[in-house]
Design a protein around this motif. Structure first.
Motif, PDB file in Angstrom:
ATOM      1  N   GLY A 187      17.818   0.352 -12.751  1.00 34.48           N
ATOM      2  CA  GLY A 187      17.204   0.627 -14.120  1.00 34.48           C
ATOM      3  C   GLY A 187      15.641  -0.407 -13.960  1.00 34.48           C
ATOM      4  N   LEU A 188      15.307  -1.029 -13.547  1.00 32.74           N
ATOM      5  CA  LEU A 188      14.209  -2.480 -14.011  1.00 32.74           C
ATOM      6  C   LEU A 188      12.672  -1.312 -13.531  1.00 32.74           C
ATOM      7  N   PRO A 189      12.314  -1.810 -14.039  1.00 35.26           N
ATOM      8  CA  PRO A 189      10.805  -1.465 -14.055  1.00 35.26           C
ATOM      9  C   PRO A 189      10.120  -1.164 -12.369  1.00 35.26           C
ATOM     10  N   LEU A 190      10.096  -0.251 -12.142  1.00 31.61           N
ATOM     11  CA  LEU A 190       9.293  -0.297 -11.015  1.00 31.61           C
ATOM     12  C   LEU A 190       8.218  -0.745 -10.092  1.00 31.61           C
ATOM     13  N   LEU A 191       6.857  -1.287 -11.398  1.00 30.46           N
ATOM     14  CA  LEU A 191       5.973  -1.496 -11.178  1.00 30.46           C
ATOM     15  C   LEU A 191       5.512  -3.088 -11.571  1.00 30.46           C
ATOM     16  N   SER A 192       5.028  -4.106 -11.462  1.00 27.40           N
ATOM     17  CA  SER A 192       4.819  -5.338 -11.892  1.00 27.40           C
ATOM     18  C   SER A 192       3.179  -4.905 -13.277  1.00 27.40           C
ATOM     19  N   PRO A 193       3.056  -5.873 -13.950  1.00 27.52           N
ATOM     20  CA  PRO A 193       1.899  -5.704 -14.972  1.00 27.52           C
ATOM     21  C   PRO A 193       0.743  -5.461 -14.197  1.00 27.52           C
ATOM     22  N   ASP A 194       0.388  -6.102 -13.129  1.00 24.37           N
ATOM     23  CA  ASP A 194      -0.567  -5.752 -12.702  1.00 24.37           C
ATOM     24  C   ASP A 194      -0.844  -5.445 -11.229  1.00 24.37           C
ATOM     25  N   GLU A 195       0.271  -4.835 -10.821  1.00 21.75           N
ATOM     26  CA  GLU A 195       0.372  -3.087 -10.689  1.00 21.75           C
ATOM     27  C   GLU A 195       0.439  -1.790 -11.219  1.00 21.75           C
ATOM     28  N   ILE A 196       0.710  -1.661 -12.755  1.00 19.38           N
ATOM     29  CA  ILE A 196      -0.352  -1.442 -13.667  1.00 19.38           C
ATOM     30  C   ILE A 196      -1.677  -1.471 -13.504  1.00 19.38           C
ATOM     31  N   ARG A 197      -2.618  -2.733 -13.797  1.00 19.21           N
ATOM     32  CA  ARG A 197      -3.319  -2.663 -14.241  1.00 19.21           C
ATOM     33  C   ARG A 197      -4.769  -2.353 -12.929  1.00 19.21           C
ATOM     34  N   TRP A 253       1.023  -1.226  -0.015  1.00 24.66           N
ATOM     35  CA  TRP A 253      -0.339  -0.190   0.073  1.00 24.66           C
ATOM     36  C   TRP A 253       1.101   1.276   0.136  1.00 24.66           C
ATOM     37  N   LYS A 254       1.926   1.100   0.710  1.00 25.04           N
ATOM     38  CA  LYS A 254       2.715   2.592   0.962  1.00 25.04           C
ATOM     39  C   LYS A 254       3.289   2.404  -0.563  1.00 25.04           C
ATOM     40  N   LYS A 255       3.854   1.740  -0.861  1.00 27.41           N
ATOM     41  CA  LYS A 255       4.408   1.651  -2.532  1.00 27.41           C
ATOM     42  C   LYS A 255       3.783   2.768  -3.138  1.00 27.41           C
ATOM     43  N   MET A 256       2.373   1.458  -3.819  1.00 25.81           N
ATOM     44  CA  MET A 256       1.274   2.202  -4.440  1.00 25.81           C
ATOM     45  C   MET A 256       1.304   3.940  -4.107  1.00 25.81           C
ATOM     46  N   ARG A 257       0.802   3.756  -3.291  1.00 28.56           N
ATOM     47  CA  ARG A 257       0.185   5.340  -2.161  1.00 28.56           C
ATOM     48  C   ARG A 257       1.638   5.941  -3.083  1.00 28.56           C
ATOM     49  N   ARG A 258       2.683   6.471  -2.699  1.00 29.27           N
ATOM     50  CA  ARG A 258       3.962   6.801  -3.217  1.00 29.27           C
ATOM     51  C   ARG A 258       3.559   7.446  -4.909  1.00 29.27           C
ATOM     52  N   VAL A 259       3.565   6.262  -4.996  1.00 27.47           N
ATOM     53  CA  VAL A 259       3.233   6.354  -7.289  1.00 27.47           C
ATOM     54  C   VAL A 259       2.681   7.757  -7.242  1.00 27.47           C
ATOM     55  N   LEU A 260       1.368   7.154  -6.970  1.00 31.98           N
ATOM     56  CA  LEU A 260       0.063   7.985  -7.323  1.00 31.98           C
ATOM     57  C   LEU A 260       0.022   9.499  -6.551  1.00 31.98           C
TER      58      LEU A 260
END
Length: 550
Positions: free
Chosen positions: A328-338, A132-139
């Protein structure tokens, strides 16, 4: 059928009770403090008030009847082994969302919320924790930041122009004959408001309002079949999240799907995945193949670098896909993006469109309020151009009208539930660990101790030198606050105000021919929306050259 359900409920409840001894022990410890719990019905052994929940639909009306009958601002219900605490006063709401915000920072787990968030990969539905903390920061830092709001201003303005263009096409021609329609030039306000919000957030998310494989939707329909399916799926999903389903409180029953909710949720997610996945997968391929600009590092302290990265992004999806970690790797997985794409879009439609429909319905019954709002627009904006986002700070009366709609006519009866992560107290009562706490949007806004004549539509009660749509004192809820507060408050306020201001500035609205005045301000039997969609007749009120060409 109901008898069979009751028998199954009782037998399975007993089985659930005995096979979950650890949980029973915890419940037993809490029950030792029973007298300290908030007031509420006793309920049956083991299952509590689940049968009442099943028989009393919609549940929010039953809950508010109990609050009134027991004359209390805080109520405790027991569904299975879960205590559900409902609060209705600003003072207790501030205890939940401010004083004890850290304690109530989690969310319940349920089949619907897990499906909605693709296994708790997003923000809104995820329990408190690192994900939750990770995705909250992204938003907050990457998607809904002030710099991103400025960057995509032109896209929002294009949608506002499209709104005006569509409504203008519904107006009668100079000869009095309806233009491009056979329904007398009427506009379904609910249809227009919901699709404007959906078009806007799709444009911001995917860079396109159109999801189909053919041409853009024709002007007279405002949306094609795929857009209709998309909007319906998002609104259905929002309506089913924490909808007092039996399996929300007794997870062992999820597979039984007694009330059919799981089937609906699966169908909705199938539709959303069908529409979203090709776009998301294509964008991931573009970035991985180097077909669009790449971001630099993911340095949280480097605001300049983040702004430079955002300028190469066409939309929110580009930002989500382009983010990179320190290696340098994608920060978010495909499911996190979805998950993020679903949650952002689902949160952007219901409240703005509902507030717009109610405020216009109230204003049609209060011509003096309508005239006061129009006079403000003419004074601040004039009649030689269309209202723009830059005008919103000076439109205090219009903002007061929307605040009053949020107060009196919330789309949801309750905020999303908060979960107590430890034993705590509210208003002197025990709230055991694991309890679900609901803040009543409906009762906060209609509280007779807070508001004079709470059922009357009075925008003047909100007037101030600088009116904001947020309500920091929690006398009502427009955008939630605290750790679980709405990160898109600024964007949501802008979209809501532009929808309202454009429709009021660009057109004079009248009742359909033959309709009895006043409009019946009646809520739906199943929710808090207007019982019947509001249909009004528009006529242009600005010079012809002001309207975007069709």
């Amino acid at each position: 059928m109901m008898f069979a359900v009751v028998c199954i409920a009782l037998s399975l409840s007993l089985l659930y009770w005995w096979t979950n001894k650890a949980r029973c022990k915890s419940l037993g410890e809490s029950l030792q403090h029973h007298r300290r719990l908030p007031p509420g019905p006793d309920g049956l052994p083991v299952i509590g008030s689940i049968l009442h929940m099943v028989w009393n639909r919609p549940v929010y009306r039953w809950v508010h009847r109990l609050l009134e009958e027991m004359n209390t601002d805080i109520l405790c219900l027991r569904f299975g082994a879960v205590h559900v605490v409902v609060v209705t006063s600003p003072e207790i709401a501030r205890e939940v969302l401010r004083k004890n915000d850290a304690v109530f920072a989690s969310r319940p787990v349920s089949f619907t919320s897990e499906s909605f968030s693709l296994g708790y990969k997003g923000v809104t539905m995820s329990p408190y924790g690192e994900q939750w903390k990770k995705m909250r920061r992204v938003l907050t830092r990457e998607i809904l930041s002030p710099s991103m709001e400025r960057l995509f201003q032109r896209r929002r303005e294009e949608e506002a122009d499209h709104l005006i263009r569509f409504v203008y096409s519904r107006c009668s021609s100079g000869s009095g004959a309806p233009a491009a329609n056979d329904d007398g030039g009427l506009v379904n306000i609910r249809y227009v408001a919901q699709h404007f919000c959906a078009n806007t957030i799709r444009t911001l998310m995917f860079g396109r309002r159109h999801l189909g494989s053919g041409d853009e939707p024709i002007l007279s329909s405002f949306a094609g079949p795929e857009e209709e399916a998309h909007l319906s799926a998002l609104l259905t999903l929002v309506g089913y999240v924490f909808n007092f389903t039996i399996s929300d409180y007794i997870p062992a029953w999820i597979g039984l799907d007694i009330d059919g909710q799981n089937k609906v949720v699966k169908g909705v997610m199938k539709t959303l995945n069908r529409l979203h996945d090709p776009i998301i997968q294509g964008r991931i391929h573009e970035w991985s193949a180097g077909l669009v600009g790449r971001s630099g590092g993911d340095d949280d302290d480097d605001n300049d670098n983040r702004d430079q990265t955002s300028t190469c992004c066409r939309d929110f999806l580009d930002v989500l896909v382009s983010l990179r970690d320190s290696e340098g790797l994608p920060l978010l997985s495909p499911d996190e993006i979805r998950a993020a794409t679903v949650e952002i879009q689902a949160a952007s439609i219901d409240n703005p469109s509902n507030a717009l429909e109610w405020v216009l319905a109230e204003m049609m019954n209060r011509p003096e309020v309508m005239q006061k709002a129009i006079s403000e627009l003419d004074r601040v904006v004039g009649k030689e151009r269309l209202v723009q986002e830059s005008d919103i700070p000076r439109l205090n009366y219009l903002k007061s009208c929307i605040r009053e709609a949020f107060r009196l006519h919330p789309y949801h009866a309750f905020n999303l539930p908060h979960v107590a992560m430890e034993d705590t107290t509210l208003s002197g009562y025990l709230v055991p660990k694991g309890s679900h706490v609901l803040v009543s949007r409906l009762e906060l806004g209609r509280n007779t101790d807070t508001w004079d004549a709470p059922l009357e539509f009075r925008p003047e009660r909100h007037m101030a030198p600088d009116v904001l749509l947020a309500e920091p004192d929690l006398r009502f809820v427009s955008f939630s606050t605290g750790r679980r507060g709405c990160p898109g408050m600024s964007l949501g306020s802008t979209v809501t105000m532009m929808l309202f201001a454009r429709l009021l500035h660009g057109f004079t609205w009248s009742m359909p021919p033959g309709l009895v005045h006043p409009i019946q301000l009646k809520e739906s039997a199943t929710d808090l929306a207007l019982a019947e969609p509001l249909c009004l007749k528009p006529q242009p009120r600005l010079p012809e050259h002001i309207y975007p060409s069709t």
